[in-house]
Design an enzyme around this catalytic site. Sequence first.
Site, short mmCIF file in Angstrom:
data_model
loop_
_atom_site.label_atom_id
_atom_site.label_comp_id
_atom_site.label_asym_id
_atom_site.label_seq_id
_atom_site.Cartn_x
_atom_site.Cartn_y
_atom_site.Cartn_z
N LYS A 110 33.15 41.35 38.18
CA LYS A 110 34.46 41.95 37.91
C LYS A 110 35.54 40.87 37.97
CE LYS A 110 37.32 45.88 39.48
NZ LYS A 110 37.45 46.93 40.51
N SER B 125 36.53 52.82 42.99
CA SER B 125 36.46 52.00 41.78
C SER B 125 35.07 51.50 41.40
CB SER B 125 37.40 50.80 41.90
OG SER B 125 38.73 51.24 41.71
N SER C 95 38.14 51.55 38.76
CA SER C 95 38.64 50.46 37.97
C SER C 95 37.55 49.47 37.50
CB SER C 95 39.70 49.69 38.76
OG SER C 95 39.13 49.07 39.89
#
Lengths: 123, 435
Positions: free
Chosen positions: B40, B139, B115
């Site tokens: 990420k 997330s 997210s």
Amino acid sequence: MNSTLRDRIQWLLKTVSKVHSLLGEKIPAGRQKGMITEKDTEHIAQLADIAIHKEELAAFTSRFNEILEYFDLLDQVDMVENAENKECNVLREDEIVPSLSQDKVLSNVREQEDGFFKAPRVM
Amino acid sequence: MIPVPSIEFHPDDRYFAFLRTVSTPECGQGRLAGIPVAVKDNISTAGIETTCASRILAGYIPPYDATVVEHLRREGAAIVGKTNMDEFGMGTTTENSAFGPTKNPADTSRVPGGSSGGSAAAIAGGLVPMALGTDTGGSIRCPAAFCGIVGLKPTYGRVSRYGLIAYANSLEQIGPMAGNVTDVNRLMEVIAGYDSRDSTSLNQAYLHTPDPEIRGVKIGVPEEFFGEGVDPRVASVVWDAISMLERKGAEIVTCRMPSMAYALAAYYVTCTCEASSNLARFDGVRYGDPADTRKTWHESFQERRREGFGEEVRRRIMLGTFALSSGYYGKYYAKAQAARHHVRADFARLFRDVDVLAGPTMPTVAFRFGEKSDPLSMYLSDILTVPANLAGVPAISVPCGKVGNLPVGLQITGRWREDERVVDVAYAYEQGRSA
């Protein structure tokens, strides 16, 4: 009212509200439930160091009010003694360990001078 | 000399899962030898641009690796790219990325969740077998549920946050995401463990072989997990999954979790307050496009930050600034911390009687693009995932069926430090389902 007097009154009001907040965390009048104004939003943006354009104020303010109204749910929460972390700091010996070199630290800086970050002027 | 394994990675990125890929990924020997892993974009990778999907960090190349990335490299993994996300992790859809939204491989007219939407889509789309995500209020688990993969939010402190670009320090954890529980477990083994550079790190290694034995495990099901706002079709799929665990020998107990009434409000007050402090460092001086040094300090920063941050990030910074400002601290932050105490107390009480809690990961299936355009309704969709972050306990999302063609996630929450157990229950479910 002349401007000096107005300034003094505003200063006095600010001081009073500060004292209030220190004593009993009185919520300033006008925001018991939900409502902040566009002027408040402008002030918050100032505090947060984020510019906000005039045409954005209405939308941001109404979103804030929706969210703050939801946050009022917290009014029903019973306070607990020492709810904030009871842990205390544990200190370690201050040992020198390897860290990034000055070159590496400055590797992402677009503006530098003599090995320093170049920042906007403070005054 | 043992030859370096070859890497299989074909970035046919039709879902826009990656913000950037590494053209010649390197790998070595170890427990993840030659396995392509996506990371990420809020996790620092030395030499690879890291932006948190924000314009304010465009061009930032970290001079060091996050601890988890060091671990990946040491175990031979190939870091193949950085995945898309909601800017700074602030969102539930990946639509808040400054560089455009990721699509859900299960249905490209829908969001992948957020997210960590890019990481989930990269796995679900078959681009990588595993990826790192981060979870501040759901997330990892939300995109895992929406894309039909497995994602674990570890116990707070079990995975080092050193090198994670902070959004809300007291809530967030880096965690493993993969197509199945076995791979999540493998990745967790590599990234977990003590790190002196993270002052909240727990001294507890993770070395585990998932055990599918579910007989005798007590599973609590809080009524609130199936409360208002939960799509009845999602509820029905999740109840079927829980019933399957019961048939395999688990004991199901219904229970109550009253602090759910204000957990979400407590979460949003806490994370916005922490964000207002953490994101103060983005001022254009040390990285990113430079601040205008001819202007004054405040003028220059205010403009730089208005241009560099997206709307949701500005909203959260301002909300946090407001909640911490003089006169409001007691009404918001102090109350939120009291609420957090009640959430922890609820979990502690429940975990005296049951081993894990089960329920849906998300109240609905994946949203259509633009469906959650007003921020409050987006926030409300995090209601089932935030309690684990407030209490620091582990929680995993495992696919448990579909509504139409859209995946549904079963969430298993466990006791503090018992990540192994939530992995075991998820594994038991996965094995039972494929049997």
